[in-house]
Design a protein around this motif. Structure first.
Motif, PDB file in Angstrom:
ATOM      1  N   THR A 137       0.833  -1.187   0.000  1.00  0.00           N
ATOM      2  CA  THR A 137       0.000   0.000   0.000  1.00  0.00           C
ATOM      3  C   THR A 137       0.873   1.245   0.000  1.00  0.00           C
ATOM      4  O   THR A 137       2.056   1.195   0.348  1.00  0.00           O
ATOM      5  N   SER A 138       0.281   2.359  -0.385  1.00  0.00           N
ATOM      6  CA  SER A 138       1.046   3.597  -0.487  1.00  0.00           C
ATOM      7  C   SER A 138       1.538   4.029   0.883  1.00  0.00           C
ATOM      8  O   SER A 138       0.961   3.695   1.911  1.00  0.00           O
ATOM      9  N   GLY A 139       2.600   4.793   0.877  1.00  0.00           N
ATOM     10  CA  GLY A 139       3.217   5.243   2.120  1.00  0.00           C
ATOM     11  C   GLY A 139       4.723   5.224   1.951  1.00  0.00           C
ATOM     12  O   GLY A 139       5.242   5.040   0.860  1.00  0.00           O
ATOM     13  N   THR A 140       5.419   5.401   3.023  1.00  0.00           N
ATOM     14  CA  THR A 140       6.878   5.368   2.997  1.00  0.00           C
ATOM     15  C   THR A 140       7.368   4.237   3.868  1.00  0.00           C
ATOM     16  O   THR A 140       6.652   3.737   4.732  1.00  0.00           O
ATOM     17  N   THR A 141       8.573   3.847   3.652  1.00  0.00           N
ATOM     18  CA  THR A 141       9.161   2.796   4.487  1.00  0.00           C
ATOM     19  C   THR A 141       9.673   3.370   5.799  1.00  0.00           C
ATOM     20  O   THR A 141      10.040   2.636   6.693  1.00  0.00           O
ATOM     21  N   ARG A 142       9.700   4.706   5.882  1.00  0.00           N
ATOM     22  CA  ARG A 142      10.140   5.356   7.111  1.00  0.00           C
ATOM     23  C   ARG A 142       8.923   5.725   7.939  1.00  0.00           C
ATOM     24  O   ARG A 142       7.812   5.846   7.447  1.00  0.00           O
ATOM     25  N   GLY A 143       9.143   5.966   9.213  1.00  0.00           N
ATOM     26  CA  GLY A 143       8.060   6.381  10.076  1.00  0.00           C
ATOM     27  C   GLY A 143       7.333   5.200  10.677  1.00  0.00           C
ATOM     28  O   GLY A 143       7.665   4.041  10.473  1.00  0.00           O
ATOM     29  N   SER A 144       6.261   5.520  11.414  1.00  0.00           N
ATOM     30  CA  SER A 144       5.571   4.494  12.187  1.00  0.00           C
ATOM     31  C   SER A 144       4.442   3.823  11.412  1.00  0.00           C
ATOM     32  O   SER A 144       3.924   2.798  11.847  1.00  0.00           O
ATOM     33  N   PRO A 194       4.944   6.018 -11.974  1.00  0.00           N
ATOM     34  CA  PRO A 194       6.266   5.454 -12.256  1.00  0.00           C
ATOM     35  C   PRO A 194       6.171   4.129 -13.011  1.00  0.00           C
ATOM     36  O   PRO A 194       5.213   3.370 -12.839  1.00  0.00           O
ATOM     37  N   PRO A 195       7.148   3.820 -13.842  1.00  0.00           N
ATOM     38  CA  PRO A 195       7.159   2.529 -14.538  1.00  0.00           C
ATOM     39  C   PRO A 195       7.344   1.395 -13.542  1.00  0.00           C
ATOM     40  O   PRO A 195       7.932   1.576 -12.469  1.00  0.00           O
ATOM     41  N   PRO A 196       6.860   0.214 -13.876  1.00  0.00           N
ATOM     42  CA  PRO A 196       6.967  -0.911 -12.938  1.00  0.00           C
ATOM     43  C   PRO A 196       8.404  -1.285 -12.594  1.00  0.00           C
ATOM     44  O   PRO A 196       8.651  -1.823 -11.516  1.00  0.00           O
ATOM     45  N   ASP A 225       9.547   9.288 -12.125  1.00  0.00           N
ATOM     46  CA  ASP A 225      10.416   8.176 -11.754  1.00  0.00           C
ATOM     47  C   ASP A 225       9.996   7.574 -10.416  1.00  0.00           C
ATOM     48  O   ASP A 225       9.002   7.987  -9.803  1.00  0.00           O
ATOM     49  N   GLY A 226      10.746   6.585  -9.977  1.00  0.00           N
ATOM     50  CA  GLY A 226      10.404   5.873  -8.754  1.00  0.00           C
ATOM     51  C   GLY A 226      10.449   6.723  -7.506  1.00  0.00           C
ATOM     52  O   GLY A 226       9.858   6.363  -6.476  1.00  0.00           O
ATOM     53  N   ASP A 227      11.139   7.857  -7.553  1.00  0.00           N
ATOM     54  CA  ASP A 227      11.188   8.784  -6.421  1.00  0.00           C
ATOM     55  C   ASP A 227      10.114   9.857  -6.502  1.00  0.00           C
ATOM     56  O   ASP A 227      10.061  10.750  -5.648  1.00  0.00           O
ATOM     57  N   GLY A 228       9.287   9.806  -7.553  1.00  0.00           N
ATOM     58  CA  GLY A 228       8.213  10.775  -7.692  1.00  0.00           C
ATOM     59  C   GLY A 228       8.601  12.044  -8.415  1.00  0.00           C
ATOM     60  O   GLY A 228       7.810  12.998  -8.471  1.00  0.00           O
ATOM     61  N   ALA A 229       9.793  12.112  -8.997  1.00  0.00           N
ATOM     62  CA  ALA A 229      10.241  13.315  -9.697  1.00  0.00           C
ATOM     63  C   ALA A 229       9.619  13.371 -11.092  1.00  0.00           C
ATOM     64  O   ALA A 229       9.667  12.399 -11.850  1.00  0.00           O
TER      65      ALA A 229
END
Length: 378
Positions: free
Chosen positions: A102-109, A151-153, A181-185
Motif C-alpha cells: 500500500t502507499s506510504g513510505t518505508t520510514r516512520g511508524s 512510475p514505470p513498474p 520516476d520511482g522517487d516521484g520526480a
C-alpha cells in the motif's frame, strides 16, 4: 506468522480454478448470471478456507465453513487493514511472488499493507477488460499514446498501479512516455516534448496519474502541459498522499480541463486498492457527464454497502461501509471489508469518502477476531 497449507492435490485444484477464471475474465465485462458468480465464489471460498490457515481459523471462530454458507454474502470479510499485519496466502508456494504494498513510505511508524500475488497472470486477466471498457470504449484498436505520471513498474516494483499501467501500455499504447520516476520526480521537459509530439501528429493521448501527481503538475503551471489532441482522455486514480495540498475533485478536474483543453467528462476516475486485484471505473467516456461519480464493477466483483456496526447490508442508496468480493483475489482472500463509505444504486457504487474518526465497530470486531486467532492459533 501462520501461513498456508500445501499439498499436490490442492496445487492442482488452484491451477485449475485460476485457469478457468483467467479464461472467463478475458471474455469481457458483460454481466454474469448470479448463479455463475455464486458457484465461482463458493469454489474460491472453499479453496481459501482449505489453504490459508489464518483465514480458516478466522472463519471457524465465526462458526462458518464452506458447507454452511448459503450465499457469497455469508462468506466472512477480512478488513483491508489486516493486510498490514498478515500475509493471506491461499495457494501453492512460489519462489518469487509479486508483492504489492500500500502507499506510504518505508520510514516512520505507519505500517504498509502487503498483498502477495502468487499468480500474476490472474491479475493480468482481471485488469485488462475493465480498463479497455472504461478508457477505450470504441475498441482497443484505436491508436492512443500514453503519457504516464505513474512510475514505470521497473522503478516501482511493489506498486500494483505501476504494474497495471505497465501491462495495459504494452497491450494498448502506440507508445508510452514514462514521466515520473520511482522517487516521484516529474520530467517536465519530457512531458512538454511528449505533448508537443502528440499535438503535431494529432494522435489522441491518454494521460494517467494519481490525484497527487496532477496537483503537482498543476502547481508547475501550463508551461508543463499543452492542449491535448482531440479524442484524448485522462485517467485519474485518486489518492492525495504525497501532495502538498488536497483540493476538491471539482477544483482538480477544472484545473486538468483548463491545462489540457479537455472537457471534464473526458476525465475517468479509477477506484482500486492494493488489497483488491480488480478495479472499478466511471463510464463517462461511453455514457457522458451524467455518469460522473458512478463506478462500474466488472462482473467478477460484487460490492455491498454495510451497516458499520452490524455489518449487515443497508438499503439501496443508503450510506454504508463498502465490502468487495473479488474473484480475482483467489490466491489471497476474496471478501474484503474497507473503511470507505458509499452507496449502491442499480449495482453501481457512489463513493462518499473514508470513515471519519475511530475505526468502524464492525471492522474493529473483525480485526479483533483475526488478531485473536493469530495469537491463539485456534
Amino acid at each position: 506468522m501462520m501461513g498456508h497449507t500445501h499439498d499436490p492435490i490442492l496445487e492442482r485444484d488452484f491451477d485449475e480454478i485460476a485457469s478457468a477464471l483467467e479464461s472467463r475474465f478475458r471474455d469481457g465485462t458483460e454481466p454474469w448470471p448470479s448463479s455463475e458468480f455464486e458457484e465461482r465464489a463458493f469454489t474460491g471460498f472453499r479453496h481459501q478456507f482449505e489453504t490459508c490457515e489464518t483465514y480458516r481459523l478466522f472463519c471457524s471462530r465465526r462458526g462458518i465453513e464452506p458447507g454452511t454458507v448459503a450465499s457469497w454474502e455469508d462468506v466472512p470479510a477480512v478488513p483491508a487493514t489486516a493486510f498490514k499485519y498478515y500475509d493471506f496466502i491461499s495457494g501453492p508456494p512460489r519462489p518469487d511472488p509479486l508483492v504489492f504494498r500500500t502507499s506510504g513510505t518505508t520510514r516512520g511508524s505507519e505500517r504498509r499493507g502487503r498483498h502477495v500475488v502468487l499468480r500474476p497472470d490472474l491479475y493480468r486477466a482481471a485488469l485488462l477488460a475493465p480498463f479497455e471498457a472504461a478508457l477505450f470504449p470504441h475498441g482497443p484498436e484505436e491508436d492512443v499514446s500514453f503519457l504516464s505520471l505513474i512510475p514505470p513498474p521497473t522503478e516501482a516494483p511493489d506498486s500494483s498501479l505501476s504494474f497495471m499501467v505497465g501491462e495495459v501500455s504494452e497491450r494498448l499504447a502506440s507508445r508510452t512516455s514514462w514521466l515520473v520516476d520511482g522517487d516521484g520526480a516529474l520530467d517536465v521537459e519530457g512531458l512538454r516534448d511528449a505533448t508537443g509530439v502528440a499535438e503535431a501528429e494529432g494522435e489522441p493521448v491518454l494521460l494517467l496519474g494519481t490525484a497527487a501527481a496532477f496537483v503537482h503538475l498543476l502547481e508547475i503551471g501550463n508551461q508543463a502541459l499543452g492542449v491535448l489532441p482531440e479524442g484524448s482522455r485522462v485517467m485519474e486514480t485518486g489518492g492525495f498522499k504525497g501532495a502538498r495540498r488536497a483540493i476538491s475533485r471539482a477544483e482538480l478536474y477544472q484545473g486538468i480541463a483548463g491545462a489540457t483543453g479537455l472537457p471534464t467528462h473526458r476525465i475517468v476516475n479509477e477506484y482500486g486498492m492494493t488489497e483488491l486485484l480488480s478495479q472499478l471505473y466511471e463510464p463517462v467516456l461511453s455514457e457522458g457527464a451524467a455518469s460522473a461519480g458512478e463506478y462500474v464493477a466488472p462482473p467478477w466483483l460484487r460490492v455491498r454497502a454495510l451497516d458499520p456496526t452490524t455489518l449487515r447490508p443497508v438499503g439501496e442508496g443508503v450510506s454504508g461501509i463498502l465490502a468487495f468480493f473479488d474473484l480475482a483475489n483467489l490466491a489471497s482472500v476474496s471478501h474484503i471489508l474497507t473503511e470507505d463509505i458509499g452507496t449502491i444504486v442499480d449495482g453501481r457504487v457512489r463513493l462518499e469518502g473514508r470513515a471519519q474518526g475511530a475505526e468502524p465497530r464492525g471492522c474493529s470486531r473483525a480485526m479483533d477476531d483475526l488478531m485473536t486467532v493469530a495469537r491463539e492459533g485456534r
